[in-house]
Design a protein around this motif. Structure first.
Motif, short mmCIF file in Angstrom:
data_model
loop_
_atom_site.label_atom_id
_atom_site.label_comp_id
_atom_site.label_asym_id
_atom_site.label_seq_id
_atom_site.Cartn_x
_atom_site.Cartn_y
_atom_site.Cartn_z
N TYR A 110 0.81 -1.21 0.00
CA TYR A 110 0.00 0.00 0.00
C TYR A 110 0.85 1.27 0.00
CZ TYR A 110 -4.57 -2.15 0.27
OH TYR A 110 -5.71 -2.83 -0.04
N ARG A 111 2.10 1.17 0.44
CA ARG A 111 2.97 2.35 0.36
C ARG A 111 3.50 2.55 -1.05
NH1 ARG A 111 7.09 3.84 4.99
NH2 ARG A 111 5.11 4.75 5.65
N TRP A 112 4.04 1.49 -1.66
CA TRP A 112 4.80 1.68 -2.89
C TRP A 112 4.03 1.36 -4.15
CZ3 TRP A 112 8.25 4.89 -1.81
CH2 TRP A 112 8.91 4.86 -0.57
N SER A 113 3.06 0.48 -4.11
CA SER A 113 2.25 0.24 -5.30
C SER A 113 1.36 1.44 -5.61
CB SER A 113 1.38 -1.01 -5.13
OG SER A 113 2.18 -2.16 -4.94
N TYR A 114 1.06 2.24 -4.59
CA TYR A 114 0.22 3.43 -4.75
C TYR A 114 1.05 4.71 -4.66
CZ TYR A 114 -4.00 0.59 -4.50
OH TYR A 114 -5.00 -0.32 -4.77
N LEU A 115 2.32 4.61 -5.03
CA LEU A 115 3.19 5.78 -4.93
C LEU A 115 2.64 6.97 -5.70
CD1 LEU A 115 5.84 7.12 -4.10
CD2 LEU A 115 6.93 6.06 -6.10
N GLY A 116 2.09 6.72 -6.87
CA GLY A 116 1.57 7.83 -7.67
C GLY A 116 0.45 8.59 -7.00
N SER A 117 -0.31 7.93 -6.13
CA SER A 117 -1.45 8.56 -5.46
C SER A 117 -1.06 9.26 -4.17
CB SER A 117 -2.52 7.52 -5.16
OG SER A 117 -2.97 6.89 -6.34
N GLN A 118 0.16 9.03 -3.70
CA GLN A 118 0.58 9.62 -2.42
C GLN A 118 2.03 10.09 -2.48
OE1 GLN A 118 -0.61 6.42 0.21
NE2 GLN A 118 0.95 5.02 -0.56
N ARG A 119 2.47 10.45 -3.67
CA ARG A 119 3.88 10.81 -3.88
C ARG A 119 4.31 12.00 -3.03
NH1 ARG A 119 7.43 9.39 -7.72
NH2 ARG A 119 5.78 8.45 -8.99
N ARG A 120 3.47 13.03 -2.97
CA ARG A 120 3.89 14.22 -2.22
C ARG A 120 4.10 13.89 -0.74
NH1 ARG A 120 0.87 20.17 -2.05
NH2 ARG A 120 2.51 21.21 -0.83
N PHE A 121 3.19 13.09 -0.17
CA PHE A 121 3.32 12.71 1.24
C PHE A 121 4.60 11.90 1.47
CE2 PHE A 121 2.68 9.71 4.73
CZ PHE A 121 2.29 10.56 5.75
N LEU A 122 4.85 10.92 0.62
CA LEU A 122 6.02 10.06 0.81
C LEU A 122 7.32 10.79 0.49
CD1 LEU A 122 4.62 6.70 -0.61
CD2 LEU A 122 5.01 7.32 1.79
N THR A 123 7.30 11.67 -0.48
CA THR A 123 8.49 12.46 -0.77
C THR A 123 8.86 13.32 0.43
OG1 THR A 123 7.98 12.49 -3.14
CG2 THR A 123 9.51 14.16 -2.33
N HIS A 124 7.84 13.88 1.07
CA HIS A 124 8.10 14.65 2.30
C HIS A 124 8.65 13.75 3.40
CE1 HIS A 124 6.88 16.30 6.25
NE2 HIS A 124 7.26 17.45 5.72
#
Length: 362
Positions: A110-124
Motif C-alpha cells: 500500500y505504500r509503494w504500489s500506490y506511490l503515484g497517489s501519495q507521492r507528495r506525502f512520501l516524498t516529504h
C-alpha cells in the motif's frame, strides 16, 4: 535518565518501539538517523544503517524493537507486554509473528504500489531522497507483492480490518485492557504504513474506525480508553482469549501457516547445503535480510519470497512458548495453527551483537 530512540515517523518498527516507551512512561527523545551522532557513533557500533536503535541513558546501544522491549521487560516496567497466562502469551506472539511475516507485505504494497497517489506525502516523509524510495520499492517482489498477489493482498486487508474492527468495538486492546506484545507487533504495519500513508489510511478510517481509534490509543501515553467506561485495566482474567479475536486466528492460519511450512523446508535445504557454524552470522553481510528464495503461496496464489532468518527468530518465541502447553495446543488445534508449534526447523536463529546468528543446528 533520558534515552535516545533513533527512528522516523514513517518507519514500521520505530512505531512499535515508540509506543512501548510511551505506554510505560520511559523518558526518551527521538532523533532522526540523519543526526550526526547516529552516523558517527551509532552506526559503527551496530555495523549497518538500520532503525530503530535505542541508546540508553548509560550509553548502551540496542538495535531491533524486540531487543529494546526485552531490555526494559527484564528490568521491570509499569505495564508489561507479556501477559501472565500461556494462552494469552501464545496469541500475543502469534499476532507479532503475523505482523512480521504477512503484514509487512500489505504495508509495503500500500505504500509503494500506490506511490503515484501519495507521492507528495512520501516524498516529504523521505526528505526527497528518491534513491531510498526507489530502493524500498524494489523490495516488493522479494516480499511477495506481484501482479498475481495484489488482488489477494487487498482482499486480505479488507478481511483483517473487518475482523479487527469488530474486536476493537468491544475491547480496547487485543487481550483486554492492556497492550501486549501482539498489540505492539500489530501496530508496526498498522500505523506507520497502513494507518498513516494517505491511501490505506483512508481505507482504514472509512471501513474500520475502531481500528484507527486503536492506532491512536497505541500511540497515547496512557490507557486512552475513555469510551470503554469502567472496562478493567490489565489483561483479561483467567488467561481468556476474547471470542471476538478468534476470527483473527482463523485468518492467520489461512494466510501464514502454509508459507511458514514452505520456509521451514527451504531453511532445511539451506542448512544442508551450507552447513553453517553455530554462532556465525546468518547472512554474508549485516544489512542483508534474506539468504535464499522460497516458492510458496499466499491465499492460494503462488509467488517467490525471500527466506528471512529474522522470521524464524520470531517464530521461535511462539513455538518455545506454546509447544508443550496443553491449553495452547488445544486453542491452536481449534484454529488450524498447530503446525506453527510442531513443524521442525533445521536451525535456531539468535540475536548476538545486534545481528542474527545461527543458534543450535539440527
Amino acid at each position: 535518565m533520558t534515552h535516545v530512540l533513533y527512528g522516523l515517523p514513517h518507519s514500521l518498527y520505530s512505531g512499535k518501539a515508540r509506543s512501548y516507551l510511551r505506554k510505560n512512561g520511559i523518558p526518551f527523545v527521538e532523533r532522526s538517523p540523519a543526526d550526526a551522532r547516529f552516523r558517527n557513533d551509532i552506526v559503527p557500533k551496530i555495523g549497518r544503517v538500520i532503525i530503530p536503535v535505542l541508546e540508553t541513558a548509560d550509553g548502551k546501544v540496542i538495535q531491533d524493537t524486540a531487543d529494546i522491549i526485552d531490555h526494559f521487560e527484564s528490568a521491570g516496567v509499569r505495564h508489561s507486554a507479556s501477559p501472565p497466562g500461556p494462552r494469552q502469551r501464545a496469541v500475543a506472539h502469534l499476532v507479532d509473528l503475523y505482523a512480521v511475516v504477512t503484514l509487512v507485505r500489505h504495508a509495503m504494497h500500500y505504500r509503494w504500489s500506490y506511490l503515484g497517489s501519495q507521492r507528495r506525502f512520501l516524498t516529504h516523509a523521505f526528505a526527497g531522497d528518491t534513491q531510498v524510495m526507489a530502493r524500498m520499492q524494489s523490495y516488493l517482489p522479494m516480499l511477495g507483492v506481484t501482479e498475481a498477489t495484489i488482488t489477494e493482498i487487498e482482499r486480505s486487508l479488507a478481511d483483517l480490518l473487518r475482523s479487527l474492527d469488530r474486536h476493537f468495538a468491544q475491547h480496547p486492546y487485543l487481550l483486554g485492557g492492556q497492550a501486549s506484545q501482539g498489540d505492539y507487533g500489530l501496530l508496526g504495519p498498522m500505523f506507520a504504513h497502513l494507518g498513516r500513508d494517505p491511501v490505506p489510511l483512508a481505507i482504514m478510517q472509512n471501513t474500520a474506525p475502531n481500528v484507527f481509534r486503536w492506532t491512536e490509543r497505541m500511540n497515547a501515553p496512557g490507557p486512552d480508553m475513555a469510551e470503554f467506561g469502567d472496562y478493567p485495566a490489565g489483561f483479561a482474567a483467567d488467561d481468556a482469549v476474547p471470542d471476538t479475536l478468534l476470527p483473527l486466528l482463523d485468518l492467520i492460519a489461512q494466510e501464514m501457516v502454509g508459507e511458514l511450512i514452505d520456509k521451514a523446508a527451504a531453511l532445511a535445504d539451506h542448512v544442508a547445503a551450507h552447513d553453517p557454524a553455530e554462532g556465525a552470522p546468518v547472512a554474508d553481510r549485516p544489512h542483508h535480510r534474506t539468504i535464499a528464495a522460497v516458492a510458496t503461496r499466499f491465499r492460494g496464489v503462488p509467488f517467490e519470497a525471500g527466506l528471512q532468518p529474522y522470521q524464524f527468530l520470531v517464530w521461535q518465541w511462539l513455538a518455545d512458548e506454546g509447544a508443550t502447553d496443553d491449553a495452547v495446543r488445544a486453542l491452536f488445534a481449534e484454529h488450524g495453527l498447530l503446525p506453527l508449534l510442531d513443524t521442525p526447523r533445521a536451525a535456531r536463529v539468535e540475536r548476538r551483537g545486534n545481528i542474527e546468528v545461527w543458534g543450535r543446528i539440527g
